[in-house]
Design an enzyme around this catalytic site. Structure first.
Site, PDB file in Angstrom:
ATOM      1  N   ASP A 137       0.808  -1.207   0.000  1.00 45.05           N
ATOM      2  CA  ASP A 137       0.000   0.000   0.000  1.00 45.05           C
ATOM      3  C   ASP A 137       0.848   1.265   0.000  1.00 45.05           C
ATOM      4  O   ASP A 137       0.639   2.161  -0.815  1.00 45.05           O
ATOM      5  CB  ASP A 137      -0.943  -0.012   1.208  1.00 45.05           C
ATOM      6  CG  ASP A 137      -1.792   1.246   1.280  1.00 45.05           C
ATOM      7  OD1 ASP A 137      -2.837   1.291   0.620  1.00 45.05           O
ATOM      8  OD2 ASP A 137      -1.392   2.196   1.989  1.00 45.05           O
ATOM      9  N   ALA A 165      -4.697   2.674  -1.064  1.00 46.41           N
ATOM     10  CA  ALA A 165      -4.399   1.950  -2.311  1.00 46.41           C
ATOM     11  C   ALA A 165      -4.955   0.536  -2.263  1.00 46.41           C
ATOM     12  O   ALA A 165      -5.556   0.050  -3.225  1.00 46.41           O
ATOM     13  CB  ALA A 165      -2.886   1.927  -2.564  1.00 46.41           C
ATOM     14  N   ASP A 166      -4.774  -0.140  -1.135  1.00 49.37           N
ATOM     15  CA  ASP A 166      -5.317  -1.494  -0.982  1.00 49.37           C
ATOM     16  C   ASP A 166      -6.836  -1.499  -1.101  1.00 49.37           C
ATOM     17  O   ASP A 166      -7.424  -2.278  -1.858  1.00 49.37           O
ATOM     18  CB  ASP A 166      -4.930  -2.061   0.395  1.00 49.37           C
ATOM     19  CG  ASP A 166      -3.532  -2.655   0.418  1.00 49.37           C
ATOM     20  OD1 ASP A 166      -3.005  -2.988  -0.657  1.00 49.37           O
ATOM     21  OD2 ASP A 166      -2.970  -2.793   1.517  1.00 49.37           O
ATOM     22  N   VAL A 167      -7.473  -0.655  -0.318  1.00 44.53           N
ATOM     23  CA  VAL A 167      -8.938  -0.628  -0.302  1.00 44.53           C
ATOM     24  C   VAL A 167      -9.479  -0.172  -1.658  1.00 44.53           C
ATOM     25  O   VAL A 167     -10.464  -0.722  -2.168  1.00 44.53           O
ATOM     26  CB  VAL A 167      -9.449   0.293   0.829  1.00 44.53           C
ATOM     27  CG1 VAL A 167     -10.954   0.464   0.751  1.00 44.53           C
ATOM     28  CG2 VAL A 167      -9.047  -0.282   2.186  1.00 44.53           C
TER      29      VAL A 167
END
Length: 392
Positions: A137, A165-167
């Site tokens: 992330d 970024a992950d979500v």
């Protein structure tokens, strides 16, 4: 409890850590038959994602079933492919090359089930010069532009306080898979859907990114100030801090009238939007002086009544205690056999007839292996043999 609007779909979940599990959670929360595929303990690999009974893991993997399956073994892969025959979606977030080494890439899955949809999340894309890099992330935040527009001016880059970024990649992958399911109703064919942390981060930069692509403007750090709408930012009250968004001439006029500061409207330095941008720091200081006469609660109430957007700045415990947050039911209880009743984070989507349900807590590792394999046609003797040989 209802079956859920996605109950007709089976999703095989190969994901780990956060981006992939976030994508699959949308399917699980709306009733899909989600089978989380994990490596057996005997394989010596940990499921990256923190302690199983920790808050993060529990919040990501609710409403799923879990099986253990060693995909590195020929028999394990054969079992997986048997599950693929009846699956609608497979989601993975391995490094881009791993699926090909395991033989579970889209073309391989398609041979078994032409209707299957493969959702893939990587750090930087499925091909290109960075395709084989591991994605995290914070690396994507740095490369995706957000860290250079976050933080105080001149203070150096600052990461967002959540895994944006992950979500974001998980959300984009879930949307892509749902679009592919809708398209399949017409074509009868599956397809490969992919997103990446880097793409998601750039997409979520949105207007900041478009400032460069269209106007060739390189946005910098603006701290707690809105980069273009002044005054919008954090202001100090007698007992803390609040956010005020008073940009635009008509709202700024309301704001000055509300706090009985006509001089902030008549002063040439603040009388136009262009002037307020130029003298932003001076204006913010003047607003701070006047907000010191109010408590945070008083200011928020007074400003909102006057039609000026304002709100408190909460710590997590304060946020969940807010009456509107309680009304929105963003903390959902679920019973866990070992942890008791715990509260997990609700979805931010409201649907009038088919809301999501928090049906089951995150399963124990391999809790449903026997049941799922029996559904796939394996008898007890075969399952016992697989377990003895470390396949499951």
């Amino acid at each position: 409890m209802t079956a859920g609007p996605l109950a007709r779909y089976t999703v095989l979940d190969l994901t780990r850590v956060r981006a992939g599990p976030t994508a699959v959670r949308y399917f699980a929360d709306w009733g899909a038959n989600v089978i989380k595929v994990e490596m057996p303990p005997s394989a010596g690999e940990m499921d990256m994602g923190g302690p199983r009974h920790g808050p993060d893991f529990q919040n990501l993997h609710r409403n799923k079933r879990s099986i253990t399956l060693n995909l590195k073994e020929a028999e394990g892969k054969a079992i997986f492919m048997k599950l693929v025959e009846k699956a609608d979606v497979v989601v993975e977030n391995y490094r881009a090359d791993v699926k090909f080494r395991l033989g579970i890439d889209y073309e391989s899955l398609k041979k078994v089930n032409p209707r299957v949809i493969l959702g893939s999340i990587s750090g930087f894309g499925q091909d290109g010069p960075y395709a084989e890099r591991a994605g995290f992330d914070q690396i994507a935040q740095g490369m995706g532009g957000i860290m250079w527009v976050t933080g105080q001016p001149g203070g150096g880059p600052v990461r967002a306080g959540i895994a944006v970024a992950d979500v974001g990649a998980g959300l984009h992958c879930a949307i892509g898979c749902l679009i592919a399911l809708l398209e399949r109703e017409v074509s009868g064919q599956g397809q490969w859907v992919s997103s990446s942390l880097l793409q998601a981060m750039i997409s979520m930069c949105d207007f900041q990114a478009a400032r460069w692509t269209i106007a060739k403007d390189v946005p910098g750090q603006a701290g707690n100030n809105h980069p273009t709408g002044i005054p919008t930012g954090v202001f100090k009250t007698s007992d803390g801090y609040i956010n005020i968004a008073a940009s635009g001439d008509h709202i700024y006029k309301r704001f000055c009238e509300c706090i009985k500061a006509p001089e902030l409207l008549s002063d040439e330095r603040f009388s136009t939007a262009k002037a307020r941008v130029k003298y932003r720091d001076v204006l913010n200081e003047e607003i701070d002086k006047r907000m010191a006469a109010f408590t945070s609660a008083e200011a928020v109430e007074k400003l909102n009544k006057a039609g000026v957007p304002a709100g408190p700045i909460y710590k997590m415990d304060e946020m969940f205690a807010d009456p509107q947050v309680k009304h929105l039911k963003m903390a959902h209880p679920v019973d866990h056999p070992k942890l008791g009743t715990i509260e997990l984070i609700g979805q931010a989507i409201n649907m009038s007839r088919t809301p999501f349900e928090m049906k089951t807590a995150t399963p124990e590792q391999g809790e449903h292996t026997d049941a799922v394999l029996k559904e796939a046609g394996y008898d007890e003797a075969a399952i016992a043999s697989f377990r003895q040989r470390g396949v499951i």
